[in-house]
Design an enzyme around this catalytic site. Structure first.
Site, PDB file in Angstrom:
ATOM      1  N   SER A 182      26.788 -77.927  66.871  1.00 32.44           N
ATOM      2  CA  SER A 182      25.745 -78.538  67.492  1.00 32.44           C
ATOM      3  C   SER A 182      25.415 -78.141  68.941  1.00 32.44           C
ATOM      4  O   SER A 182      24.397 -78.132  69.737  1.00 32.44           O
ATOM      5  CB  SER A 182      25.902 -79.888  67.511  1.00 32.44           C
ATOM      6  OG  SER A 182      27.105 -80.524  68.216  1.00 32.44           O
ATOM      7  N   HIS A 210      23.484 -80.867  61.644  1.00 34.17           N
ATOM      8  CA  HIS A 210      22.068 -80.047  62.129  1.00 34.17           C
ATOM      9  C   HIS A 210      21.680 -79.013  60.804  1.00 34.17           C
ATOM     10  O   HIS A 210      21.100 -78.044  61.420  1.00 34.17           O
ATOM     11  CB  HIS A 210      22.595 -79.429  63.296  1.00 34.17           C
ATOM     12  CG  HIS A 210      22.906 -80.194  64.504  1.00 34.17           C
ATOM     13  ND1 HIS A 210      21.937 -80.682  65.054  1.00 34.17           N
ATOM     14  CD2 HIS A 210      23.890 -80.912  65.038  1.00 34.17           C
ATOM     15  CE1 HIS A 210      22.296 -81.593  65.909  1.00 34.17           C
ATOM     16  NE2 HIS A 210      23.704 -81.607  65.741  1.00 34.17           N
ATOM     17  N   LYS A 241      18.638 -86.910  62.080  1.00 33.06           N
ATOM     18  CA  LYS A 241      18.144 -85.804  62.893  1.00 33.06           C
ATOM     19  C   LYS A 241      16.880 -85.196  62.158  1.00 33.06           C
ATOM     20  O   LYS A 241      15.935 -85.798  62.088  1.00 33.06           O
ATOM     21  CB  LYS A 241      19.250 -84.558  62.786  1.00 33.06           C
ATOM     22  CG  LYS A 241      20.470 -85.187  63.658  1.00 33.06           C
ATOM     23  CD  LYS A 241      21.434 -84.028  64.075  1.00 33.06           C
ATOM     24  CE  LYS A 241      22.816 -84.748  64.419  1.00 33.06           C
ATOM     25  NZ  LYS A 241      22.831 -85.493  65.863  1.00 33.06           N
TER      26      LYS A 241
HETATM   27  N1  PMP Z   1      27.921 -84.543  63.330  1.00 31.33           N
HETATM   28  C1  PMP Z   1      27.338 -83.767  64.251  1.00 31.33           C
HETATM   29  C2  PMP Z   1      27.799 -82.365  64.005  1.00 31.33           C
HETATM   30  C3  PMP Z   1      26.383 -84.164  65.238  1.00 31.33           C
HETATM   31  O1  PMP Z   1      25.902 -83.421  65.981  1.00 31.33           O
HETATM   32  C4  PMP Z   1      26.132 -85.608  65.172  1.00 31.33           C
HETATM   33  C5  PMP Z   1      25.078 -86.285  65.987  1.00 31.33           C
HETATM   34  N2  PMP Z   1      25.213 -85.751  67.479  1.00 31.33           N
HETATM   35  C6  PMP Z   1      26.772 -86.545  64.320  1.00 31.33           C
HETATM   36  C7  PMP Z   1      27.898 -85.956  63.193  1.00 31.33           C
HETATM   37  C8  PMP Z   1      26.483 -88.018  64.213  1.00 31.33           C
HETATM   38  O2  PMP Z   1      25.287 -88.267  63.587  1.00 31.33           O
HETATM   39  P1  PMP Z   1      24.476 -89.665  63.778  1.00 31.33           P
HETATM   40  O3  PMP Z   1      23.833 -89.366  65.190  1.00 31.33           O
HETATM   41  O4  PMP Z   1      23.966 -90.029  62.482  1.00 31.33           O
HETATM   42  O5  PMP Z   1      25.763 -90.552  63.968  1.00 31.33           O
END
Ligand code: PMP
Length: 395
Positions: A182, A210, A241
């Site tokens: 990310s 992502h 996302k």
């Molecule tokens: N895994 C990754 C790699 C992320 O970037 C994120 C969100 N920042 C999440 C999990 C968490 O997802 P959510 O926003 O649906 O809780």
């Protein structure tokens, strides 16, 4: 004695170091151009990759689910919070990910926490990329499994750890990686990880937060991107996302999905997703499979290549990105904060990140283009990056 002195002091410390983060306020829909902190700006910081967060058909689907099923489910799933809607969405996702079954949870964060906490015991070993998401780190921390944190995408180090682990009698070996990282935007070497998992009899997990809606023919994710659906064990994802709503899931074999329905703590102890959220998500997957979805994905990648190339041409260090996430490395916390502020004053919203969100000394701005950005939006933003980048002597 002020019981809150500790917190006040830390806030003061962050402020005097110039790295206190003022939380931006969105006053419009999440979109390529949005009203943020009272100003209409080009938004380069959302994860709304396909622009679905503002999709009209999804809104209609949310409303009809809301009308039929109400605002809330009134219970956790395993008591009486499991509606036909949830099961329907699970079937759609399982098919989309080409897995036997899917378990829906409240967020991507909860999916990682729930999965890892349920499957890892003190008899197990877990192998985790050092740049994995915070929810993976926390999920592992909740368990007593032995941890092997391997250097970022370093297959040799991963294999050395796996080899070492063979000498111990672990019940399960589990390898976990983000599909797309990310903060860097690079794609994990899943094919090689799958080969190692075969050699060392390990279970593989990818967090495709992502990559879902971004990689693959119709946005099926990183496993489909590499064409290794048959060789990969567990695909975690988020609906927040590219899908444009909220929620998380674990798509996997039937046996593990049934196990999670009995053991995953967010499934057992936290109320299920509200109907409107599930209704909107169901429509999002319909869109992904339609010609409209294909066009959105195509536009996302056109924008990605264009924007990334232009930033590179200007001389910015964009790291190792291969996806719509493109960092602009500054390696300096304070400079990053100033860069972000100046960009905002010129009409471009781009978030800066520094420790602890990224490792010490790896501060950066993180740009994310979406399918909704026009060429004019991107050119306008690029011009301003050039201007501020030169002013701050970054390029
Ligand atoms: N895994 C990754 C790699 C992320 O970037 C994120 C969100 N920042 C999440 C999990 C968490 O997802 P959510 O926003 O649906 O809780």
């Amino acid at each position: 004695m002020d019981k809150f002195l500790f917190f006040k002091k830390e806030i003061e410390r962050l402020k005097s170091a110039g790295i206190y983060k003022n939380i931006a306020l969105l006053e419009s829909k999440q979109d390529a151009v949005a009203k943020i902190n009272g100003k209409k700006v080009i938004n380069l910081s959302s994860n709304n990759y396909l622009g679905l967060a503002g999709n009209y058909l999804m809104q209609k689907s949310a409303i009809s689910a809301l009308k039929k099923f109400g605002t809330g489910t009134g219970s956790v799933r395993n008591i009486i919070g499991d509606m036909t809607l949830h099961r329907h969405l699970e079937k759609i996702i399982a098919k989309f990910k080409k897995t036997e079954k899917c378990v829906l949870l409240q967020s991507g964060f909860m999916a990682n926490i729930g999965l890892l906490n349920a499957i890892l015991t003190e008899k197990d070993a877990v192998f985790s990329d050092e740049l994995n998401h915070a929810s993976i780190i926390d999920g592992i921390r909740l368990t007593k499994a032995q941890r092997f944190i391997y250097p970022h995408c370093n297959l040799e180090a991963l294999e050395n750890f796996l080899k070492k682990s063979i000498k111990q009698k672990f019940e399960k070996r589990i390898i976990i990686t983000d599909g797309v990282f990310s903060m860097n935007g690079n794609i994990a070497p899943l094919r090689e990880i799958a080969a190692l998992s075969k050699k060392y009899d390990a279970i593989t997990i990818v967090d495709d937060a992502h990559a879902t809606g971004v990689l693959g023919q119709n946005g099926e994710g990183s496993v489909a991107y590499f064409g290794i659906e048959k060789d990969w064990d567990i695909q975690v994802g988020t609906l927040s996302k590219a899908i444009g709503v909220l929620g998380g899931f674990v798509a996997t074999k039937k046996s593990l999905a049934l196990f999670l329905e009995q053991k995953a703590r967010p499934y057992l102890f936290s109320t299920s997703l509200p109907p409107a959220v599930v209704g909107a998500s169901i429509k999002a997957f319909e869109i992904l499979k339609s010609p409209k979805g294909k066009n959105l994905l195509k536009k996302l990648w056109q924008n990605t290549f264009y924007f990334k190339e232009k930033l590179k041409e200007m001389g910015f260090d964009t790291g190792v990105s291969q996806t719509p996430i493109t960092p602009i490395m500054t390696y300096d916390d304070k400079k990053t904060a100033v860069f972000s502020k100046k960009m905002f004053s010129l009409g471009v919203f781009v978030q800066g990140f520094w420790y602890p969100v990224v490792p010490q000394g790896k501060a950066r701005l993180r740009t994310i283009v979406t399918a909704k950005h026009t060429k004019e939006d991107l050119d306008d933003a690029l011009e301003k990056f050039k201007y501020v980048g030169k002013k701050l002597k970054i390029i």
